[in-house]
Write a protein that holds these residues in place. Sequence first.
Motif, PDB file in Angstrom:
ATOM      1  N   ILE A  34     -11.520  -5.583  -1.343  1.00 43.64           N
ATOM      2  CA  ILE A  34     -11.584  -6.177  -0.009  1.00 43.64           C
ATOM      3  C   ILE A  34     -11.051  -5.194   1.034  1.00 43.64           C
ATOM      4  O   ILE A  34     -11.588  -5.075   2.147  1.00 43.64           O
ATOM      5  N   ILE A  35      -9.982  -4.468   0.694  1.00 42.39           N
ATOM      6  CA  ILE A  35      -9.445  -3.465   1.622  1.00 42.39           C
ATOM      7  C   ILE A  35     -10.461  -2.345   1.840  1.00 42.39           C
ATOM      8  O   ILE A  35     -10.673  -1.888   2.976  1.00 42.39           O
ATOM      9  N   GLU A  36     -11.111  -1.915   0.759  1.00 41.86           N
ATOM     10  CA  GLU A  36     -12.148  -0.888   0.892  1.00 41.86           C
ATOM     11  C   GLU A  36     -13.292  -1.390   1.778  1.00 41.86           C
ATOM     12  O   GLU A  36     -13.817  -0.636   2.616  1.00 41.86           O
ATOM     13  N   LEU A  37     -13.696  -2.647   1.590  1.00 38.18           N
ATOM     14  CA  LEU A  37     -14.731  -3.225   2.442  1.00 38.18           C
ATOM     15  C   LEU A  37     -14.286  -3.235   3.895  1.00 38.18           C
ATOM     16  O   LEU A  37     -15.066  -2.909   4.799  1.00 38.18           O
ATOM     17  N   GLY A  38     -13.026  -3.610   4.127  1.00 38.43           N
ATOM     18  CA  GLY A  38     -12.505  -3.622   5.483  1.00 38.43           C
ATOM     19  C   GLY A  38     -12.630  -2.270   6.149  1.00 38.43           C
ATOM     20  O   GLY A  38     -12.992  -2.175   7.327  1.00 38.43           O
ATOM     21  N   GLU A  39     -12.339  -1.209   5.420  1.00 41.78           N
ATOM     22  CA  GLU A  39     -12.474   0.128   6.001  1.00 41.78           C
ATOM     23  C   GLU A  39     -13.932   0.426   6.337  1.00 41.78           C
ATOM     24  O   GLU A  39     -14.229   0.964   7.414  1.00 41.78           O
ATOM     25  N   ARG A  40     -14.851   0.077   5.430  1.00 44.97           N
ATOM     26  CA  ARG A  40     -16.272   0.346   5.691  1.00 44.97           C
ATOM     27  C   ARG A  40     -16.776  -0.433   6.898  1.00 44.97           C
ATOM     28  O   ARG A  40     -17.652   0.046   7.637  1.00 44.97           O
ATOM     29  N   ASP A  44      -9.365  -2.084  11.729  1.00 44.85           N
ATOM     30  CA  ASP A  44      -8.267  -1.160  12.000  1.00 44.85           C
ATOM     31  C   ASP A  44      -7.137  -1.274  10.978  1.00 44.85           C
ATOM     32  O   ASP A  44      -6.420  -0.299  10.738  1.00 44.85           O
ATOM     33  N   SER A  45      -6.954  -2.468  10.398  1.00 49.06           N
ATOM     34  CA  SER A  45      -5.819  -2.660   9.498  1.00 49.06           C
ATOM     35  C   SER A  45      -6.098  -3.747   8.475  1.00 49.06           C
ATOM     36  O   SER A  45      -6.890  -4.662   8.711  1.00 49.06           O
ATOM     37  N   ALA A  46      -5.429  -3.615   7.329  1.00 51.97           N
ATOM     38  CA  ALA A  46      -5.413  -4.643   6.284  1.00 51.97           C
ATOM     39  C   ALA A  46      -3.960  -4.921   5.948  1.00 51.97           C
ATOM     40  O   ALA A  46      -3.168  -3.987   5.764  1.00 51.97           O
ATOM     41  N   TRP A  47      -3.606  -6.199   5.877  1.00 46.97           N
ATOM     42  CA  TRP A  47      -2.219  -6.605   5.683  1.00 46.97           C
ATOM     43  C   TRP A  47      -2.096  -7.439   4.411  1.00 46.97           C
ATOM     44  O   TRP A  47      -2.995  -8.208   4.068  1.00 46.97           O
TER      45      TRP A  47
END
Length: 342
Positions: A34-40, A44-47
């Motif tokens: 999910i964090i990798e998806l957020g970057e793609r 700006d941030s994952a918490w």
Amino acid sequence: MPPTSRPLRKLGFLTIGLFDEADPRQGHESTLEIIELGERLGFDSAWLRHRHLQYGISSPVAIMAAASQRTSRIELGTAVIPLGWENPLRLAEDLATVDILSGGRINPGVSVGPPMHYDQVREALYPDTADVEDFSYERVRRLLDFVRGKPATDFSGVEGFEVFSDRVQPHSPGLGRRLWYGGGSASSAKWAGEHGMNFLTSSVVKAEGPDESRDFAEIQLSHIRTFRAHHPDGEAARVSQGLVVIPTDSASPEQRAKYEEFARRRTPRTTSPQGPARLMFAPDIVGTSDEIAELLGAHAAFREIDEVAFALPFTFEHEDYVQILTDMATKLGPALGWRPAA
């Protein structure tokens, strides 16, 4: 975007990282994906939300370290690490190490107070010092000092073949400016501002007096203004808001029904202060991105901030989070004036 709102500058999301006790790796792997998806998607941030003795992320610093090696740009935060479970000096070492490994991308959020269910865990956590542990803001101050490079000892130099430092090593110079306090009270807002921290607000605040407003947004707004009034940076001091927001633009009918039922079951707790602490909960916001943007534009506290870390619901499936994050990045964010990171 309603013209009276600030354009959204930073879009983030918050996850609890649930897992099956019989197969914990799958849940942790899902969180990292999910964090990798957020970057793609340009977030700006994952918490990471912190949970002890539960089936959620118990070691967010370790997860941030893993995520830092699978991403290159997205910032990684904790919302929040409860310091009652931590030794500030050891935590400062871990945070600085991960910050260096990530290239200066972590945003540690912390809070204070006795550990949850302290009477039941005190003997396991602090068998010899349970009655004298200090769970006040002093614990945060110690962490701030160690992260910002103040001496931890009066000894340094060479002893035999070993070289000793008087401050925590490694030292990450920018990390001290990226520490956040997660607070839902006026006193927390004031303390965080006075000590030059950033301020995390969430979907929970305290209604702290009999005459206190019962409007969640107005209470949260008062905390934001208190924080900035006491911060050296004033109106430029960083505040991030963390409401539960669920866009449905690309959701299936089954997903929309599940999301609406989730919010409906949680609505009764939002109508009045809850428990001895008089906690006020914000309603979950479910709808199309245009509908959510309109509601947020009328939210008194949202109108004062330009950073968010929208909280993902705890109990959904991986594919639900993919849909929600995709709609946030492609529909809701732009409707709020946000532009994805390159």
